[in-house]
Design an enzyme around this catalytic site. Structure first.
Site, PDB file in Angstrom:
ATOM      1  N   GLU A 110       2.885  10.863  -4.745  1.00 59.43           N
ATOM      2  CA  GLU A 110       2.882  10.189  -3.380  1.00 59.43           C
ATOM      3  C   GLU A 110       3.125   8.838  -3.333  1.00 59.43           C
ATOM      4  O   GLU A 110       3.555   8.259  -2.646  1.00 59.43           O
ATOM      5  CB  GLU A 110       1.505  10.727  -2.582  1.00 59.43           C
TER       6      GLU A 110
ATOM      7  N   HIS B  81       0.322  10.809  -9.596  1.00 52.26           N
ATOM      8  CA  HIS B  81       0.397  10.422  -8.153  1.00 52.26           C
ATOM      9  C   HIS B  81       1.633  10.512  -7.689  1.00 52.26           C
ATOM     10  O   HIS B  81       2.524   9.274  -7.468  1.00 52.26           O
ATOM     11  CB  HIS B  81      -0.117   9.057  -7.758  1.00 52.26           C
TER      12      HIS B  81
ATOM     13  N   CYS C 121      -4.254  14.120  -9.116  1.00 48.95           N
ATOM     14  CA  CYS C 121      -5.107  13.450  -9.807  1.00 48.95           C
ATOM     15  C   CYS C 121      -6.819  13.792  -9.574  1.00 48.95           C
ATOM     16  O   CYS C 121      -6.978  15.107  -9.847  1.00 48.95           O
ATOM     17  CB  CYS C 121      -5.046  11.900  -9.554  1.00 48.95           C
TER      18      CYS C 121
END
Ligand code: GLN
Length: 231
Positions: free
Chosen positions: A209, A207, A88
């Site tokens: 994660e 994202h 991002c």
């Protein structure tokens, strides 16, 4: 032991640390996560780097980041073969590092380009990235109590979705300018490129994660092991 630098820029950092630990477990690798808060934390013995998401403008203007950003870019220039994952806002920094630096990703990027009504959304991402599969199905759930803020709950998260779609979480996401992608497209939503690979620099506009599918983090660790010659 792989040493992975995690840029402690404003944004989602702790989730990346957790994802890296999970990916290391899945691969049976030992990893040392080095939190890079100051320029002198960005040392030459880092094997890989993660640039998390957040707010790229804040990252650029906050004076405390100035020397950290310069050190991160300096490390990338000094070790072009070592892998970097930018998510991002991290991808924005790679594609548009600013000042007179040349981009690390040969792809134009536009900030906040999905329009207001779609500022944040989830979508299934098709991934074409050479990363070892994992049969590790009990990925550690992102524990709410371990973070000072509440991580986003992702309905579709779970173990790897059988190499099918990747649960993409897009938060005020940037957009690659589709005509300007001059490196390898590795992630798509429909026809739209949402992840690119240029050499060993990987930038995604979502994202990873925030999900429990660790394949991007496994990619980073595998590349780091290879470039270090321990694979
Ligand atoms: N909109 C942010 C920016 O332009 C990026 C958002 C994110 O990293 N989730 O910097």
């Amino acid at each position: 032991m792989l040493r992975v630098g995690l840029a402690m820029l404003q944004g989602a950092r702790h989730e990346h640390a957790e994802a890296l630990r999970g990916a290391a477990d899945e691969l049976g690798l030992a990893v040392d996560i080095v939190e890079c808060r100051r320029a002198d934390h960005v040392s030459g013995d880092l094997d890989a780097l993660v640039l998390p998401g957040g707010e790229s403008t804040t990252m650029r203007i906050a004076s405390r980041y100035e020397s950290l950003l310069a050190a991160l870019f300096g490390w990338m220039d000094a070790h072009p073969e070592r892998p970097v994952l930018g998510t991002c806002a991290g991808a924005i920094l790679l594609a548009a590092p600013g000042e007179d630096r040349s981009p690390y990703l040969a792809a134009g990027i536009a900030r906040n380009a999905w329009g207001r009504q779609r500022e944040s959304f989830e979508a299934v991402v098709e991934v074409e990235l050479d990363t070892p599969a994992s049969d590790f199905k009990q990925a550690t759930p992102v524990g709410r109590d371990r973070f000072s803020h509440q991580p986003l709950e992702v309905a579709s998260s779970g173990a790897d979705l059988l190499d099918e779609g990747f649960p993409g979480v897009f938060i005020r996401a940037p957009r690659f300018e589709q005509g300007s992608v001059n490196c390898t497209a590795v992630a798509r939503v429909g026809d739209e490129v949402v992840g690119v690979l240029d050499g060993n620099k990987l930038g995604v506009t979502f994202h990873p994660e925030l999900t429990m599918d660790r394949r991007f983090h496994r990619w980073l660790l595998t590349q780091a092991a290879e470039s270090k010659g321990v694979a």
